[in-house]
Design a protein around this motif. Structure first.
Motif, PDB file in Angstrom:
ATOM      1  N   ARG A  28       0.827  -1.207   0.000  1.00  0.00           N
ATOM      2  CA  ARG A  28       0.000   0.000   0.000  1.00  0.00           C
ATOM      3  C   ARG A  28       0.865   1.262   0.000  1.00  0.00           C
ATOM      4  O   ARG A  28       0.544   2.249  -0.672  1.00  0.00           O
ATOM      5  CB  ARG A  28      -0.954  -0.033   1.198  1.00  0.00           C
ATOM      6  CG  ARG A  28      -2.103  -1.026   0.996  1.00  0.00           C
ATOM      7  CD  ARG A  28      -3.107  -0.983   2.125  1.00  0.00           C
ATOM      8  NE  ARG A  28      -2.651  -1.739   3.285  1.00  0.00           N
ATOM      9  CZ  ARG A  28      -2.812  -3.052   3.419  1.00  0.00           C
ATOM     10  NH1 ARG A  28      -3.405  -3.753   2.478  1.00  0.00           N
ATOM     11  NH2 ARG A  28      -2.386  -3.667   4.513  1.00  0.00           N
ATOM     12  N   ALA A  29       1.987   1.243   0.729  1.00  0.00           N
ATOM     13  CA  ALA A  29       2.888   2.397   0.737  1.00  0.00           C
ATOM     14  C   ALA A  29       3.536   2.593  -0.629  1.00  0.00           C
ATOM     15  O   ALA A  29       3.726   3.726  -1.091  1.00  0.00           O
ATOM     16  CB  ALA A  29       3.954   2.219   1.816  1.00  0.00           C
ATOM     17  N   GLY A  63      -8.036  -2.555   0.340  1.00  0.00           N
ATOM     18  CA  GLY A  63      -7.759  -1.142   0.567  1.00  0.00           C
ATOM     19  C   GLY A  63      -6.575  -0.597  -0.193  1.00  0.00           C
ATOM     20  O   GLY A  63      -5.843   0.262   0.327  1.00  0.00           O
ATOM     21  N   LEU A  64      -6.363  -1.069  -1.416  1.00  0.00           N
ATOM     22  CA  LEU A  64      -5.241  -0.560  -2.207  1.00  0.00           C
ATOM     23  C   LEU A  64      -5.499   0.883  -2.617  1.00  0.00           C
ATOM     24  O   LEU A  64      -6.608   1.225  -3.048  1.00  0.00           O
ATOM     25  CB  LEU A  64      -5.033  -1.419  -3.461  1.00  0.00           C
ATOM     26  CG  LEU A  64      -4.632  -2.873  -3.240  1.00  0.00           C
ATOM     27  CD1 LEU A  64      -4.408  -3.563  -4.579  1.00  0.00           C
ATOM     28  CD2 LEU A  64      -3.388  -2.976  -2.373  1.00  0.00           C
ATOM     29  N   HIS A  69      -5.139   5.261 -13.212  1.00  0.00           N
ATOM     30  CA  HIS A  69      -5.611   4.155 -14.041  1.00  0.00           C
ATOM     31  C   HIS A  69      -5.256   2.858 -13.327  1.00  0.00           C
ATOM     32  O   HIS A  69      -4.199   2.294 -13.525  1.00  0.00           O
ATOM     33  CB  HIS A  69      -4.966   4.198 -15.437  1.00  0.00           C
ATOM     34  CG  HIS A  69      -5.188   5.487 -16.162  1.00  0.00           C
ATOM     35  ND1 HIS A  69      -6.393   5.805 -16.755  1.00  0.00           N
ATOM     36  CD2 HIS A  69      -4.372   6.543 -16.382  1.00  0.00           C
ATOM     37  CE1 HIS A  69      -6.296   7.007 -17.319  1.00  0.00           C
ATOM     38  NE2 HIS A  69      -5.088   7.467 -17.107  1.00  0.00           N
ATOM     39  N   GLY A  70      -6.134   2.394 -12.473  1.00  0.00           N
ATOM     40  CA  GLY A  70      -5.888   1.114 -11.812  1.00  0.00           C
ATOM     41  C   GLY A  70      -5.616   1.267 -10.328  1.00  0.00           C
ATOM     42  O   GLY A  70      -6.162   2.169  -9.697  1.00  0.00           O
ATOM     43  N   PRO A  71      -4.803   0.371  -9.763  1.00  0.00           N
ATOM     44  CA  PRO A  71      -3.980  -0.608 -10.470  1.00  0.00           C
ATOM     45  C   PRO A  71      -4.767  -1.825 -10.952  1.00  0.00           C
ATOM     46  O   PRO A  71      -5.783  -2.184 -10.369  1.00  0.00           O
ATOM     47  CB  PRO A  71      -2.973  -1.045  -9.398  1.00  0.00           C
ATOM     48  CG  PRO A  71      -3.742  -0.919  -8.120  1.00  0.00           C
ATOM     49  CD  PRO A  71      -4.620   0.293  -8.303  1.00  0.00           C
TER      50      PRO A  71
END
Length: 322
Positions: A28-29, A63-64, A69-71
């Protein structure tokens, strides 16, 4: 399972491939750093980001952080290894350059544009790597020499510590200037897509470790340069997603080392490394662990040796066919 890719950038200049295995907060970081870089870049360097998850069990994909565009997410049902996952992620894109980025790395807009400019400015350069910094901002001496049969066996016997063979990593060099090197670390490895495809991507026989060594060796054999970029700083925690799996990590490292030796230096060198793995590397690691009064660490070394022993029949068959 694959996330819907319809929101991918229509004409990305750079495909970013991140292979994750229980990376959790690190992933996430990493994605948050890419999102911040995208906000700064605008349309200057359109990105397509693909996360390939190797059956994580820590909720990594929850929770990304969203990107422009995305991921795009490829969720493998099992752990398919680093090289195979990288190849699958790269196959989803068509950008002229690919960045293989570890989840424990954090980038900036400047690091992305600087590396991309350095890669594309010189047609003789095929791969570039960044100056990796640890959490304290100290430069990680991560560039490496191309292994020879002598250096592989000597390092397995710890002869590099006595100066009798060169170390694998170029620890004597401060990494403070740009230069051509034998290998840059796969934590941040940017490559021209045509070169990557001509080389057939990563060799998927390396489950993890030595796949970047092998790729850089084959790139140099193809006549292109591999360059370290001192002016491109990237934060890198190091062993972020494998730190907790010490036995598995050791077994994979030793197996990949043996596979590399078989591929590049022949069966005799590979067999010598099998012998040194059980006769020298494992005993020396156990002694070192006990000298530090770390019985659990010694146990992990022995478990790793057991994992390698169970893989040995298949590995010996593979060595015999090289």
């Amino acid at each position: 399972m694959t996330a819907d890719p319809t929101s991918a950038a229509p004409n990305p200049a750079l495909d970013v491939v991140i292979v994750n295995w229980n990376g959790g907060a690190l992933l996430r970081a990493c994605l948050a750093s890419l999102a911040a870089a995208e906000d700064h870049l605008g349309d200057a360097l359109p990105l397509r980001v693909v996360v390939v998850d190797n059956a994580s069990r820590d909720g990594s994909l929850e929770g990304l952080p969203p990107l422009r565009h995305g991921p795009e997410v490829i969720a493998n049902p099992d752990n398919q290894g680093f090289g195979r996952a990288c190849n699958a992620g790269a196959a989803r894109g068509r950008a002229p350059a690919i960045l293989f980025l570890n989840p424990d790395a954090r980038v900036t807009a400047e690091s992305l544009t600087g590396a991309y400019a350095a890669l594309t400015a010189d047609p003789g350069t095929g791969i570039v790597g960044a100056q990796l910094l640890d959490e304290a901002g100290i430069v990680q001496r991560s560039c490496a020499r191309r292994p020879t049969a002598r250096s592989l066996i000597g390092q397995a016997l710890l002869l590099d510590r006595a100066g009798l063979v060169p170390t694998h990593f170029m620890t004597e060099w401060d990494h403070a200037e740009d230069r051509a090197v034998d290998q840059v670390m796969g934590a941040f490895l940017m490559i021209r897509r045509p070169l990557f495809e001509d080389l057939g991507g990563f060799d998927e026989r390396f489950f993890v470790y030595y796949e970047d060594v092998d790729l850089c060796a084959r790139a140099r054999d193809a006549g292109v340069a591999v360059r370290h970029l001192a002016g491109i700083p990237v934060r890198h925690e190091g062993q972020g997603t494998t730190r907790a799996a010490k036995a598995h990590r050791l077994a994979c490292f030793l197996e990949s080392q043996i596979r590399y030796a078989a591929k590049h230096h022949g069966r005799a060198t590979a067999l010598a490394l099998v012998a040194t793995a059980f006769g020298a590397q494992v005993p020396l690691r156990v002694v070192q662990a006990l000298a530090r009064r770390s019985v659990p660490e010694a146990g992990e070394v022995l478990r790793g040796a057991g994992l390698l022993a169970r893989a040995l029949p298949g590995l010996m068959r593979a060595i015999g066919t090289r």
